[in-house]
Design a protein around this motif. Structure first.
Motif, short mmCIF file in Angstrom:
data_model
loop_
_atom_site.label_atom_id
_atom_site.label_comp_id
_atom_site.label_asym_id
_atom_site.label_seq_id
_atom_site.Cartn_x
_atom_site.Cartn_y
_atom_site.Cartn_z
N ALA A 5 69.42 -1.66 46.32
CA ALA A 5 70.46 -2.65 46.63
C ALA A 5 70.73 -2.69 48.12
N GLU A 6 70.73 -1.54 48.76
CA GLU A 6 70.96 -1.51 50.21
C GLU A 6 69.81 -2.15 50.97
N ALA A 7 68.58 -1.93 50.50
CA ALA A 7 67.42 -2.55 51.16
C ALA A 7 67.48 -4.07 51.03
N LEU A 8 67.85 -4.56 49.84
CA LEU A 8 67.99 -6.00 49.64
C LEU A 8 69.07 -6.58 50.56
N ARG A 9 70.18 -5.86 50.65
CA ARG A 9 71.29 -6.29 51.51
C ARG A 9 70.83 -6.38 52.97
#
Length: 337
Positions: A5-9
């Motif tokens: 999720a952090e990478a997508l963000r």
């Protein structure tokens, strides 16, 4: 914190960098052939690669581009210097993306409208594209306005919204940021108020479906049409300030503040219209969420460039200069004072 999720963000925020936009260079073999035909160039792999290399290697353009959407063939192609296009883009600090839909097909139940194919096998394709270096994807849904026939029908809106949501969650599961593109075509004689109502309705359905499917809102990008009158309406080619106002009204009603960027498609507008309308939106006093408003254009970045190139190696510098001029103008238009 969930690492995926952090990478997508992080990727979505990078794509939505203020002052930058995304080049749509994802034309299929047939579509790019039509564009090459307008300048008298044969549709061969060599010429397709030459055009893409001209764009991707244009001096200074990376400063105005956060990402480039590629087609399957292009993602796998290598330039004359031996580097793949993915490597070339990454070296310039530009994020490679990939078109993952398989085009439109007649919609069962309303065959004069369309659905978008490509969900079958999408999970496996996304895994492969990630391994090949793509970090975001694009899926285009197409809807049309025809008030006499009741288009877009409730069926078309629902089917396309759900397909976009399924695509988005499949992409996010595989580490790709989805660009969600519900395009309402300019074809028709409808007025701008009709386009406003339909755009709001379609976007509302799309975000309802995204929520239902559990999509990560801050790990996606929206790529909508601008709100315009139909191309056969008398006011189709005027009122840039009205287009900007109507578009902002549609967006602020339904797009969540968590979405980091709204990167518009050009959708049949001229290069100048697409730029000016974007500029006016970013200078509007209409209150809105803090999304980046920028561009994800194909023709509106490439039309002048194609004409200047004409398929001739000696014209590459002039073609790249024309491309840079469009990138620079849209970069400036996408900055909010």
């Amino acid at each position: 914190m969930d690492a995926r999720a952090e990478a997508l963000r992080t990727i979505a925020a990078a794509l939505a960098t203020p002052g930058k936009g995304v080049l749509a260079a994802d034309e299929s073999t047939g579509t790019i052939g039509k564009r090459l035909a307008t300048i008298g160039v044969e549709n061969t792999l060599e010429q397709r690669v030459a055009l893409r290399e001209l764009l991707f290697d244009a001096p200074n353009c990376a400063a105005a581009l956060s990402g480039v959407i590629l087609y399957d063939e292009t993602l796998r192609s290598t330039g004359k210097g031996g580097a793949t296009f993915v490597e070339m883009l990454r070296a310039n600090g530009t994020i490679p993306g990939i078109k993952v839909d398989a085009g439109v097909v007649p919609l069962p139940g309303s065959p004069e409208e369309t659905a978008t194919a490509g969900l079958d096998g999408l999970d496996e394709r996304c895994k492969e594209y990630y391994d090949l270096g793509a970090r975001f994807a694009k899926w285009r849904a197409v809807l049309k306005i025809d008030e006499a026939r009741g288009f877009p029908s409730a069926l078309a809106v629902a089917e396309n919204a759900n397909a976009l949501a399924r695509y988005a969650t499949i992409c996010q599961r595989n580490g790709l940021v989805p660009i969600v593109e519900p395009e309402i075509l300019m074809d028709g004689a409808h007025d701008i108020e009709t386009c406003l109502r339909v755009t709001r309705r379609v976007l509302d359905a799309v975000f309802s479906a995204l929520r239902l499917h559990g999509a990560q809102m801050d790990g996606m990008i929206l790529k909508p049409n601008m709100v315009t009158a139909g191309s056969a309406h008398p006011s189709a080619n005027g009122g840039d300030d009205v287009v900007a106002e109507m578009t902002l009204r549609a967006l602020r009603d339904v797009v969540p503040p968590a979405v980091p960027g709204i990167l518009f498609l050009s959708g049949g507008q001229t290069e100048e219209q697409a730029t000016e309308r974007l500029r006016l939106m970013n200078r509007s006093s209409i209150p809105r969420a803090p999304w980046t408003l920028s561009f994800s254009y194909g023709r509106a970045l490439q039309a002048s460039c194609l004409k200047a190139w004409g398929g001739k190696a000696e014209n590459v510098p002039a073609a790249q200069a024309a491309f840079f001029a469009r990138c620079k103008a849209n970069s400036e238009a996408s900055i909010r004072p």
